[in-house]
Design a protein around this motif. Structure first.
Motif, PDB file in Angstrom:
ATOM      1  N   ASP A  66      23.996  63.210  48.362  1.00  0.00           N
ATOM      2  CA  ASP A  66      23.530  61.894  48.796  1.00  0.00           C
ATOM      3  C   ASP A  66      24.405  60.833  48.134  1.00  0.00           C
ATOM      4  N   GLU A  67      25.315  60.258  48.904  1.00  0.00           N
ATOM      5  CA  GLU A  67      26.252  59.269  48.380  1.00  0.00           C
ATOM      6  C   GLU A  67      25.758  57.860  48.667  1.00  0.00           C
ATOM      7  N   ARG A  68      25.959  56.963  47.704  1.00  0.00           N
ATOM      8  CA  ARG A  68      25.512  55.578  47.827  1.00  0.00           C
ATOM      9  C   ARG A  68      26.606  54.620  47.385  1.00  0.00           C
ATOM     10  N   PRO A  69      26.630  53.388  47.965  1.00  0.00           N
ATOM     11  CA  PRO A  69      27.649  52.405  47.587  1.00  0.00           C
ATOM     12  C   PRO A  69      27.313  51.730  46.246  1.00  0.00           C
ATOM     13  N   ILE A  70      28.300  51.052  45.687  1.00  0.00           N
ATOM     14  CA  ILE A  70      28.155  50.400  44.380  1.00  0.00           C
ATOM     15  C   ILE A  70      27.053  49.353  44.396  1.00  0.00           C
TER      16      ILE A  70
END
Length: 138
Positions: A66-70
């Motif tokens: 699960d990738e998320r932005p800064i």
């Protein structure tokens, strides 16, 4: 990163780091540090645990990292989340990486909450965000 942070880096990203990661389109994933315990006793109301395994579990959704932005990472207060929810994995096998339930520890408290499951309890003791290509993948 040190240059973007103005020379001093902290647990939370600085404005300069946020802008750097935003420009680069960097994605992050949450990593949980999970402790499996073999024994637990309470002395004067304070729990004392004997660990037998420490695991790193990457956040995932439907078996995918699960990738998320800064921008989301910058808003998170991980220490507050850990203090308030005390998350844990039930039915956790640190050798296979399998678990049956991810819940706040407080929801398990009953008359004898750990009598039958102490060795399958995985306590989340720390969390951090990492770029997926720089650590592990599920």
């Amino acid at each position: 990163m040190a240059k973007a942070a103005g020379g001093v880096m902290h647990d939370s990203p600085s404005r300069g780091e946020i802008e750097l990661f935003r420009q680069q389109g960097t994605q992050f994933q949450m990593i949980s540090v999970v402790v499996s315990i073999a024994a637990l006793k309470i002395v004067d109301g304070v729990p004392h645990a004997t660990p037998y395994a420490i695991s790193l579990i990457p956040a995932s959704k439907r078996d995918r990292v699960d990738e998320r932005p800064i921008d989301l990472i910058a808003k998170l207060d991980v220490q507050k989340f850990l203090r308030e929810t005390q998350p844990c994995y039930m039915g956790y096998d640190p050798f296979a990486g399998d678990w049956s339930l991810f819940v706040p520890l407080g929801s398990l408290m009953g008359e004898k909450p750990f009598e039958d499951c102490i060795d399958t309890l995985g306590l989340v003791v720390e969390q951090y965000s990492s770029r997926p290509n720089s650590t592990m993948r599920t």
